[in-house]
Design a protein around this motif. Structure first.
Motif, PDB file in Angstrom:
ATOM      1  N   PHE A  66     -21.263 -54.987 -32.891  1.00 21.73           N
ATOM      2  CA  PHE A  66     -20.226 -55.697 -32.138  1.00 21.73           C
ATOM      3  C   PHE A  66     -20.869 -56.713 -31.202  1.00 21.73           C
ATOM      4  O   PHE A  66     -21.912 -56.444 -30.572  1.00 21.73           O
ATOM      5  CB  PHE A  66     -19.413 -54.721 -31.293  1.00 21.73           C
ATOM      6  N   ALA A  67     -20.237 -57.863 -31.086  1.00 23.97           N
ATOM      7  CA  ALA A  67     -20.537 -58.801 -30.002  1.00 23.97           C
ATOM      8  C   ALA A  67     -19.665 -58.394 -28.821  1.00 23.97           C
ATOM      9  O   ALA A  67     -18.431 -58.397 -28.916  1.00 23.97           O
ATOM     10  CB  ALA A  67     -20.241 -60.229 -30.434  1.00 23.97           C
ATOM     11  N   VAL A  68     -20.286 -58.003 -27.713  1.00 20.95           N
ATOM     12  CA  VAL A  68     -19.563 -57.472 -26.552  1.00 20.95           C
ATOM     13  C   VAL A  68     -19.069 -58.632 -25.690  1.00 20.95           C
ATOM     14  O   VAL A  68     -19.860 -59.483 -25.255  1.00 20.95           O
ATOM     15  CB  VAL A  68     -20.468 -56.531 -25.738  1.00 20.95           C
ATOM     16  N   GLU A  69     -17.779 -58.636 -25.451  1.00 21.33           N
ATOM     17  CA  GLU A  69     -17.170 -59.674 -24.622  1.00 21.33           C
ATOM     18  C   GLU A  69     -16.989 -59.202 -23.184  1.00 21.33           C
ATOM     19  O   GLU A  69     -17.224 -59.956 -22.231  1.00 21.33           O
ATOM     20  CB  GLU A  69     -15.813 -60.066 -25.209  1.00 21.33           C
ATOM     21  N   GLY A  70     -16.533 -57.971 -23.007  1.00 16.79           N
ATOM     22  CA  GLY A  70     -16.341 -57.429 -21.670  1.00 16.79           C
ATOM     23  C   GLY A  70     -16.491 -55.918 -21.693  1.00 16.79           C
ATOM     24  O   GLY A  70     -16.165 -55.273 -22.695  1.00 16.79           O
ATOM     25  N   VAL A  71     -16.978 -55.346 -20.599  1.00 20.88           N
ATOM     26  CA  VAL A  71     -17.275 -53.916 -20.540  1.00 20.88           C
ATOM     27  C   VAL A  71     -16.319 -53.253 -19.543  1.00 20.88           C
ATOM     28  O   VAL A  71     -16.298 -53.621 -18.362  1.00 20.88           O
ATOM     29  CB  VAL A  71     -18.729 -53.665 -20.123  1.00 20.88           C
ATOM     30  N   PRO A  78     -25.219 -57.706 -24.650  1.00 24.15           N
ATOM     31  CA  PRO A  78     -24.374 -58.651 -25.385  1.00 24.15           C
ATOM     32  C   PRO A  78     -23.950 -58.148 -26.766  1.00 24.15           C
ATOM     33  O   PRO A  78     -22.961 -58.651 -27.327  1.00 24.15           O
ATOM     34  CB  PRO A  78     -25.254 -59.896 -25.505  1.00 24.15           C
ATOM     35  N   SER A  79     -24.679 -57.202 -27.325  1.00 22.20           N
ATOM     36  CA  SER A  79     -24.303 -56.633 -28.620  1.00 22.20           C
ATOM     37  C   SER A  79     -24.599 -55.147 -28.609  1.00 22.20           C
ATOM     38  O   SER A  79     -25.451 -54.676 -27.850  1.00 22.20           O
ATOM     39  CB  SER A  79     -25.043 -57.320 -29.769  1.00 22.20           C
ATOM     40  N   VAL A  80     -23.887 -54.418 -29.458  1.00 25.02           N
ATOM     41  CA  VAL A  80     -24.083 -52.977 -29.530  1.00 25.02           C
ATOM     42  C   VAL A  80     -23.837 -52.519 -30.958  1.00 25.02           C
ATOM     43  O   VAL A  80     -22.918 -52.995 -31.637  1.00 25.02           O
ATOM     44  CB  VAL A  80     -23.136 -52.227 -28.557  1.00 25.02           C
ATOM     45  N   ASN A  81     -24.685 -51.607 -31.437  1.00 29.88           N
ATOM     46  CA  ASN A  81     -24.506 -50.988 -32.747  1.00 29.88           C
ATOM     47  C   ASN A  81     -23.746 -49.675 -32.577  1.00 29.88           C
ATOM     48  O   ASN A  81     -24.130 -48.841 -31.747  1.00 29.88           O
ATOM     49  CB  ASN A  81     -25.858 -50.710 -33.409  1.00 29.88           C
ATOM     50  N   PRO A 134     -12.544 -55.965 -17.011  1.00 26.99           N
ATOM     51  CA  PRO A 134     -13.848 -55.834 -17.696  1.00 26.99           C
ATOM     52  C   PRO A 134     -14.900 -56.717 -17.035  1.00 26.99           C
ATOM     53  O   PRO A 134     -14.624 -57.815 -16.549  1.00 26.99           O
ATOM     54  CB  PRO A 134     -13.535 -56.295 -19.114  1.00 26.99           C
ATOM     55  N   LEU A 135     -16.130 -56.212 -17.040  1.00 24.74           N
ATOM     56  CA  LEU A 135     -17.279 -56.938 -16.519  1.00 24.74           C
ATOM     57  C   LEU A 135     -18.026 -57.579 -17.671  1.00 24.74           C
ATOM     58  O   LEU A 135     -18.002 -57.073 -18.814  1.00 24.74           O
ATOM     59  CB  LEU A 135     -18.199 -55.987 -15.756  1.00 24.74           C
ATOM     60  N   PRO A 136     -18.721 -58.656 -17.458  1.00 25.77           N
ATOM     61  CA  PRO A 136     -19.524 -59.253 -18.532  1.00 25.77           C
ATOM     62  C   PRO A 136     -20.676 -58.331 -18.904  1.00 25.77           C
ATOM     63  O   PRO A 136     -21.157 -57.551 -18.075  1.00 25.77           O
ATOM     64  CB  PRO A 136     -20.019 -60.568 -17.918  1.00 25.77           C
ATOM     65  N   PRO A 137     -21.108 -58.363 -20.150  1.00 24.12           N
ATOM     66  CA  PRO A 137     -22.249 -57.507 -20.543  1.00 24.12           C
ATOM     67  C   PRO A 137     -23.506 -57.892 -19.772  1.00 24.12           C
ATOM     68  O   PRO A 137     -23.706 -59.049 -19.395  1.00 24.12           O
ATOM     69  CB  PRO A 137     -22.397 -57.790 -22.039  1.00 24.12           C
ATOM     70  N   ARG A 138     -24.361 -56.902 -19.549  1.00 23.95           N
ATOM     71  CA  ARG A 138     -25.599 -57.140 -18.833  1.00 23.95           C
ATOM     72  C   ARG A 138     -26.648 -57.730 -19.762  1.00 23.95           C
ATOM     73  O   ARG A 138     -26.597 -57.537 -20.974  1.00 23.95           O
ATOM     74  CB  ARG A 138     -26.116 -55.841 -18.231  1.00 23.95           C
ATOM     75  N   PRO A 139     -27.609 -58.437 -19.216  1.00 26.67           N
ATOM     76  CA  PRO A 139     -28.694 -58.961 -20.065  1.00 26.67           C
ATOM     77  C   PRO A 139     -29.493 -57.815 -20.692  1.00 26.67           C
ATOM     78  O   PRO A 139     -29.600 -56.726 -20.134  1.00 26.67           O
ATOM     79  CB  PRO A 139     -29.547 -59.781 -19.093  1.00 26.67           C
ATOM     80  N   GLY A 140     -30.039 -58.097 -21.813  1.00 24.41           N
ATOM     81  CA  GLY A 140     -30.859 -57.085 -22.476  1.00 24.41           C
ATOM     82  C   GLY A 140     -30.060 -56.340 -23.519  1.00 24.41           C
ATOM     83  O   GLY A 140     -28.830 -56.319 -23.523  1.00 24.41           O
ATOM     84  N   PRO A 141     -30.785 -55.706 -24.428  1.00 20.05           N
ATOM     85  CA  PRO A 141     -30.106 -54.987 -25.513  1.00 20.05           C
ATOM     86  C   PRO A 141     -29.437 -53.714 -25.025  1.00 20.05           C
ATOM     87  O   PRO A 141     -29.860 -53.099 -24.055  1.00 20.05           O
ATOM     88  CB  PRO A 141     -31.239 -54.681 -26.496  1.00 20.05           C
ATOM     89  N   SER A 142     -28.379 -53.327 -25.738  1.00 18.95           N
ATOM     90  CA  SER A 142     -27.724 -52.052 -25.466  1.00 18.95           C
ATOM     91  C   SER A 142     -28.492 -50.931 -26.145  1.00 18.95           C
ATOM     92  O   SER A 142     -29.183 -51.156 -27.144  1.00 18.95           O
ATOM     93  CB  SER A 142     -26.294 -52.061 -26.009  1.00 18.95           C
TER      94      SER A 142
END
Length: 216
Positions: A66-71, A78-81, A134-142
């Protein structure tokens, strides 16, 4: 009576495999109904995003990226498997989200990664109604640990199963009943058969001759 018992044994024998098939339960997903607020409270993370890639791992597992838009909850990049039990032998509670569509996803920890299921599905509108902004995704991989496919392990055979034992007993009962039925039939045939010609060869069934008359 014996003939009826033999027929009954054969009928039971033929019907046994069908009973085994009918009695096999079918898997189904059973969910506990929860409100969107309860789902959010139980979740380890929740977000709004879009499926941008999908990859089958094995016959029972699929990973959607997924491309994460808001948490809404948790810490995601920014993305999560998301590991999902989707496949020919996967769980009946597995869920796969459509591509290129904004969806809300409720996540749970699975090892170092994330997973979800059909029981946790919630529409974006309903989740937005109870969740904080929702908050914006944090930098770095999930965190996105992927499942590893272990080599098949040979399982030693532990003898015949109970189905084979029951089937063998039924075959034995049918064979005994059939043998008893045929034996009774042969006994009746011998009791009613005519006298063997060889047995009557030594017997004299002619009428006795009258006594000779003495002439004086």
């Amino acid at each position: 009576m014996l003939r009826a018992a033999a027929r009954l044994s054969v009928v039971v024998l033929l019907a046994t495999p069908a009973l085994f098939v009918i009695a096999t339960p079918c898997s189904a997903c059973s969910c506990v109904l929860r409100t969107p607020r309860q789902l959010l409270h139980r979740a380890d993370a929740a977000f709004v995003g879009t499926v941008v890639a999908e990859q089958p791992v094995d016959a029972t597992t699929t990973v959607q990226t997924f491309a994460v838009e808001g948490v809404f909850k948790g810490t995601l990049g920014p993305s999560v498997n998301v590991i999902e039990p989707i496949g020919s032998g996967g769980s009946s509670c597995g869920i796969a989200y459509p591509r290129d569509t904004r969806v809300a996803v409720v996540l749970y920890r699975q090892g170092d990664g994330w997973t979800t299921d059909m029981c946790s599905f919630v529409s974006l509108a309903r989740l937005e109604a109870v969740a904080p902004s929702p908050l914006p995704p944090r930098p770095g991989p999930s965190p996105s640990g992927l499942p590893t496919v272990a080599p098949p392990v040979a399982v030693p055979t532990r003898g015949l199963g109970w189905q084979a034992v029951v089937l063998g007993l039924l075959v034995g009962i049918a064979g005994i009943a059939l043998a008893v039925s045929l034996g009774g039939r042969n006994g009746r045939s011998r009791a009613t058969s005519p006298l063997d010609p060889a047995e009557g060869a030594g017997r004299d069934d002619s009428p006795p001759e009258p006594p000779a008359t003495e002439i004086r």
